[in-house]
Design a protein around this motif. Structure first.
Motif, PDB file in Angstrom:
ATOM      1  N   THR A  66       1.193   6.558  -7.361  1.00 29.07           N
ATOM      2  CA  THR A  66      -0.252   6.838  -7.953  1.00 29.07           C
ATOM      3  C   THR A  66       0.335   8.253  -7.457  1.00 29.07           C
ATOM      4  O   THR A  66       0.050   9.544  -8.488  1.00 29.07           O
TER       5      THR A  66
ATOM      6  N   SER B 182       2.568   1.576  -3.265  1.00 30.44           N
ATOM      7  CA  SER B 182       1.080   2.168  -4.129  1.00 30.44           C
ATOM      8  C   SER B 182       0.650   2.938  -3.997  1.00 30.44           C
ATOM      9  O   SER B 182       0.863   4.447  -5.191  1.00 30.44           O
ATOM     10  N   ASP B 183       0.486   4.669  -2.891  1.00 28.09           N
ATOM     11  CA  ASP B 183       0.180   5.155  -3.468  1.00 28.09           C
ATOM     12  C   ASP B 183       1.412   6.185  -3.259  1.00 28.09           C
ATOM     13  O   ASP B 183       1.316   6.868  -3.919  1.00 28.09           O
TER      14      ASP B 183
ATOM     15  N   GLU C 267       0.584  -1.639   0.164  1.00 27.31           N
ATOM     16  CA  GLU C 267       0.229  -0.005   0.192  1.00 27.31           C
ATOM     17  C   GLU C 267       0.287   0.898  -0.233  1.00 27.31           C
ATOM     18  O   GLU C 267       0.369   1.900  -0.661  1.00 27.31           O
ATOM     19  N   GLU C 268       2.156   1.104   1.056  1.00 27.54           N
ATOM     20  CA  GLU C 268       3.061   2.390   1.189  1.00 27.54           C
ATOM     21  C   GLU C 268       3.165   2.973  -0.642  1.00 27.54           C
ATOM     22  O   GLU C 268       3.549   3.734  -0.929  1.00 27.54           O
TER      23      GLU C 268
END
Length: 295
Positions: free
Chosen positions: A250, A246-247, A243-244
């Motif tokens: 993004t 991917s953020d 998640e880190e």
């Protein structure tokens, strides 16, 4: 093919070979064929069209020969690829002016530019197919790295033969190159090397080449960012770490989409994502293009 058209192409080949593309005129080719200039234009609308038609015919002959070699059941896969490599050498040595034209013409302008891109795409396509046949499907993840290395070696030997007139034997060169490619492939397996050139990135590149258009920097960055996201999802790491990453990717996408992005922020995000070993090769490629605003 009509006799007149065939005569025009043979005359064009001779003039292009002896004088080069730029120094050859349509009038000279028409005179050589014993026809009026207007009659020649019935078959080819311009010198560029004639140039491209001849090269396409030569390419078609090359690939027909390659396909016949691949269809020969009496040959081993290694023998097939050695003969394919010899074919590529013979193609450029028999059509020396092709290399001179590619080297001398400004491939970024004019109607011939798309042809050069398509020529490169076709050569890479056949190299990829030949290498997969030789090495096996297990090398597909790394195949584009091997394709580029193989073509780079072939190109340098062609330059030595064409421009330096080195007394080299084509058969020996082909065997030598295939030996080196097999060694590189074995090293990739031994070291479990991560590919630099992903299938996603290179498929996009090939689509542009086949369409006869250069890749825009913006499109290339978008492709690399998409590759980062898809690779992140496949990593053997915790969901929190995914998640880190991917953020961060993004945020990179959003910042690079701006007309004027913050360089410090972009590089900080790249450094953060690049700390993941499997993502580092893609990050390195992306770093080359973050400050470029147009193709």
């Amino acid at each position: 093919m009509s006799i007149i058209r065939q005569n025009i192409m043979e005359s064009a080949a001779r003039y292009f070979s002896e004088h080069g593309y730029a120094a050859t005129s349509i009038q000279e080719i028409a005179d050589d064929c014993g026809i009026a200039k207007g009659s020649l234009y019935k078959f080819f609308q311009s010198k560029e069209d004639l140039f491209i038609a001849f090269h396409e015919a030569q390419q078609e002959a090359l690939y027909t020969r390659v396909e016949s070699i691949r269809a020969d059941a009496a040959l081993s896969l290694r023998e097939v690829f050695i003969l394919e490599t010899e074919c590529h050498f013979e193609f450029f040595l028999n059509n020396k002016f092709i290399m001179h034209d590619i080297k001398q013409l400004d491939a970024s302008k004019g109607p011939i530019a798309p042809y050069f891109l398509q020529l490169r795409a076709n050569l890479l396509k056949y190299s990829k197919e030949g290498l997969i046949r030789l090495l096996g499907e297990q090398f597909r993840p790394n195949i584009w790295d091997l394709v580029i290395m193989y073509n780079g070696i072939v190109r340098e030997f062609i330059f030595l033969l064409l421009y330096e007139n080195k007394p080299l034997n084509i058969k020996e060169i082909a065997v030598y190159i295939v030996d080196r490619v097999e060694e590189m492939a074995a090293c990739i397996v031994q070291k479990k090397t991560q590919p630099l050139l992903s299938n996603t990135m290179m498929n996009h590149y090939m689509q542009c080449e086949k369409a006869g258009k250069s890749i825009l920097i913006k499109e290339y960055r978008t492709s690399l960012l998409a590759n980062l996201l898809s690779t992140t999802k496949e990593l053997s790491i915790t969901n929190f770490r995914k998640e880190e990453l991917s953020d961060a990717i993004t945020m990179l996408q959003e910042e690079l989409a701006k007309e004027s992005h913050k360089s410090v922020l972009v590089h900080a995000l790249l450094d953060f994502v690049g700390k993941e070993h499997e993502l580092k090769p893609i990050v390195r490629q992306l770093e080359r293009y973050v400050c470029v605003k147009q193709a």
